[in-house]
Design a protein around this motif. Structure first.
Motif, PDB file in Angstrom:
ATOM      1  N   TYR A   3       0.854  -1.181   0.000  1.00 17.20           N
ATOM      2  CA  TYR A   3       0.000   0.000   0.000  1.00 17.20           C
ATOM      3  C   TYR A   3       0.890   1.231   0.000  1.00 17.20           C
ATOM      4  O   TYR A   3       1.930   1.262   0.669  1.00 17.20           O
ATOM      5  CB  TYR A   3      -0.898   0.036   1.244  1.00 17.20           C
ATOM      6  N   CYS A   4       0.480   2.257  -0.721  1.00 16.84           N
ATOM      7  CA  CYS A   4       1.187   3.532  -0.758  1.00 16.84           C
ATOM      8  C   CYS A   4       0.211   4.622  -0.342  1.00 16.84           C
ATOM      9  O   CYS A   4      -0.919   4.673  -0.826  1.00 16.84           O
ATOM     10  CB  CYS A   4       1.732   3.806  -2.153  1.00 16.84           C
ATOM     11  N   LEU A   5       0.675   5.471   0.558  1.00 14.22           N
ATOM     12  CA  LEU A   5      -0.183   6.518   1.112  1.00 14.22           C
ATOM     13  C   LEU A   5       0.562   7.843   1.109  1.00 14.22           C
ATOM     14  O   LEU A   5       1.799   7.864   1.101  1.00 14.22           O
ATOM     15  CB  LEU A   5      -0.597   6.165   2.543  1.00 14.22           C
ATOM     16  N   GLU A  41       6.701  -4.333   6.717  1.00 15.33           N
ATOM     17  CA  GLU A  41       7.672  -3.270   6.456  1.00 15.33           C
ATOM     18  C   GLU A  41       6.934  -1.967   6.234  1.00 15.33           C
ATOM     19  O   GLU A  41       5.832  -1.959   5.686  1.00 15.33           O
ATOM     20  CB  GLU A  41       8.502  -3.587   5.207  1.00 15.33           C
ATOM     21  N   MET A  42       7.565  -0.879   6.667  1.00 18.21           N
ATOM     22  CA  MET A  42       6.986   0.443   6.450  1.00 18.21           C
ATOM     23  C   MET A  42       8.137   1.414   6.224  1.00 18.21           C
ATOM     24  O   MET A  42       9.117   1.409   6.973  1.00 18.21           O
ATOM     25  CB  MET A  42       6.157   0.879   7.659  1.00 18.21           C
ATOM     26  N   GLU A  43       8.004   2.223   5.194  1.00 23.76           N
ATOM     27  CA  GLU A  43       8.978   3.271   4.906  1.00 23.76           C
ATOM     28  C   GLU A  43       8.213   4.561   4.647  1.00 23.76           C
ATOM     29  O   GLU A  43       7.130   4.532   4.060  1.00 23.76           O
ATOM     30  CB  GLU A  43       9.805   2.935   3.669  1.00 23.76           C
ATOM     31  N   ILE A  44       8.796   5.678   5.084  1.00 22.03           N
ATOM     32  CA  ILE A  44       8.226   6.991   4.803  1.00 22.03           C
ATOM     33  C   ILE A  44       9.310   7.820   4.119  1.00 22.03           C
ATOM     34  O   ILE A  44      10.436   7.894   4.595  1.00 22.03           O
ATOM     35  CB  ILE A  44       7.739   7.704   6.084  1.00 22.03           C
ATOM     36  N   TYR A  45       8.942   8.430   2.993  1.00 19.05           N
ATOM     37  CA  TYR A  45       9.819   9.312   2.246  1.00 19.05           C
ATOM     38  C   TYR A  45       9.225  10.715   2.279  1.00 19.05           C
ATOM     39  O   TYR A  45       8.026  10.889   2.435  1.00 19.05           O
ATOM     40  CB  TYR A  45       9.926   8.845   0.783  1.00 19.05           C
ATOM     41  N   ASN A  49       7.326  19.254   1.876  1.00 19.25           N
ATOM     42  CA  ASN A  49       6.479  18.908   3.019  1.00 19.25           C
ATOM     43  C   ASN A  49       5.523  17.755   2.693  1.00 19.25           C
ATOM     44  O   ASN A  49       4.640  17.453   3.478  1.00 19.25           O
ATOM     45  CB  ASN A  49       5.703  20.135   3.515  1.00 19.25           C
ATOM     46  N   ARG A  50       5.741  17.080   1.562  1.00 20.69           N
ATOM     47  CA  ARG A  50       4.894  15.942   1.176  1.00 20.69           C
ATOM     48  C   ARG A  50       5.540  14.641   1.646  1.00 20.69           C
ATOM     49  O   ARG A  50       6.733  14.407   1.441  1.00 20.69           O
ATOM     50  CB  ARG A  50       4.724  15.933  -0.339  1.00 20.69           C
ATOM     51  N   LEU A  51       4.735  13.794   2.309  1.00 17.37           N
ATOM     52  CA  LEU A  51       5.180  12.485   2.777  1.00 17.37           C
ATOM     53  C   LEU A  51       4.576  11.394   1.903  1.00 17.37           C
ATOM     54  O   LEU A  51       3.434  11.512   1.449  1.00 17.37           O
ATOM     55  CB  LEU A  51       4.739  12.250   4.223  1.00 17.37           C
ATOM     56  N   PHE A  52       5.344  10.331   1.704  1.00 16.70           N
ATOM     57  CA  PHE A  52       4.913   9.173   0.936  1.00 16.70           C
ATOM     58  C   PHE A  52       5.270   7.938   1.745  1.00 16.70           C
ATOM     59  O   PHE A  52       6.424   7.740   2.101  1.00 16.70           O
ATOM     60  CB  PHE A  52       5.626   9.173  -0.414  1.00 16.70           C
ATOM     61  N   MET A  53       4.273   7.127   2.093  1.00 15.44           N
ATOM     62  CA  MET A  53       4.488   5.929   2.901  1.00 15.44           C
ATOM     63  C   MET A  53       4.265   4.682   2.053  1.00 15.44           C
ATOM     64  O   MET A  53       3.281   4.603   1.317  1.00 15.44           O
ATOM     65  CB  MET A  53       3.508   5.898   4.088  1.00 15.44           C
ATOM     66  N   ILE A  54       5.176   3.720   2.189  1.00 14.24           N
ATOM     67  CA  ILE A  54       5.026   2.417   1.553  1.00 14.24           C
ATOM     68  C   ILE A  54       4.907   1.387   2.666  1.00 14.24           C
ATOM     69  O   ILE A  54       5.750   1.343   3.561  1.00 14.24           O
ATOM     70  CB  ILE A  54       6.237   2.071   0.669  1.00 14.24           C
ATOM     71  N   MET A  55       3.847   0.584   2.605  1.00 14.68           N
ATOM     72  CA  MET A  55       3.639  -0.477   3.584  1.00 14.68           C
ATOM     73  C   MET A  55       3.567  -1.818   2.867  1.00 14.68           C
ATOM     74  O   MET A  55       2.861  -1.947   1.868  1.00 14.68           O
ATOM     75  CB  MET A  55       2.305  -0.280   4.334  1.00 14.68           C
ATOM     76  N   GLU A  56       4.310  -2.779   3.376  1.00  9.76           N
ATOM     77  CA  GLU A  56       4.213  -4.171   2.927  1.00  9.76           C
ATOM     78  C   GLU A  56       3.522  -4.923   4.056  1.00  9.76           C
ATOM     79  O   GLU A  56       3.991  -4.895   5.197  1.00  9.76           O
ATOM     80  CB  GLU A  56       5.597  -4.764   2.664  1.00  9.76           C
ATOM     81  N   THR A  57       2.409  -5.572   3.743  1.00  7.27           N
ATOM     82  CA  THR A  57       1.587  -6.176   4.791  1.00  7.27           C
ATOM     83  C   THR A  57       1.344  -7.659   4.532  1.00  7.27           C
ATOM     84  O   THR A  57       1.513  -8.151   3.420  1.00  7.27           O
ATOM     85  CB  THR A  57       0.219  -5.479   4.886  1.00  7.27           C
TER      86      THR A  57
END
Length: 108
Positions: A3-5, A41-45, A49-57
């Motif tokens: 998922y990308c948020l 796994e979770m990463e935030i880039y 001021n924009r954040l992008f989160m990648i979650m592996e679930t």
């Protein structure tokens, strides 16, 4: 599942730096809540001021179950309240929405 948020931070360099410092040493209770929800796994880039989160679930992960567990966890609620000091909703967010799920439009 992946998922990308996205979410924005308040456009203030001091607040952005403080937000990043909090994420250098995540509260153990918050990390436990992430892992116990089935997030492997979770990463935030960040850019500006924009954040992008990648979650592996795990396949069993549910945003609804995660939200319910978070609502019942006082330490996670404390973290979320603190983080909202730095965050701001995306312009297209509905009232109460924070991280918005992104649609994949391309894959190679």
């Amino acid at each position: 599942m992946r998922y990308c948020l996205a979410l924005d931070l308040k456009d203030d360099p001091a607040l952005i730096a403080e937000y990043e410092r909090y994420h250098e040493k995540l509260w153990p209770e918050v990390e436990d809540s992430i892992r116990s929800a089935g997030i492997r796994e979770m990463e935030i880039y960040r850019i500006g001021n924009r954040l992008f989160m990648i979650m592996e679930t795990e396949e069993t992960f549910s945003f609804e179950q995660k939200a319910a567990a978070d609502a019942a966890n006082p330490k996670v609620q404390e973290w979320e309240t603190l983080m909202w000091r730095y965050q701001q909703a995306l312009p297209l967010a509905k009232p109460g929405e924070k991280w918005l799920l992104m649609d994949r439009i391309f894959k190679l």
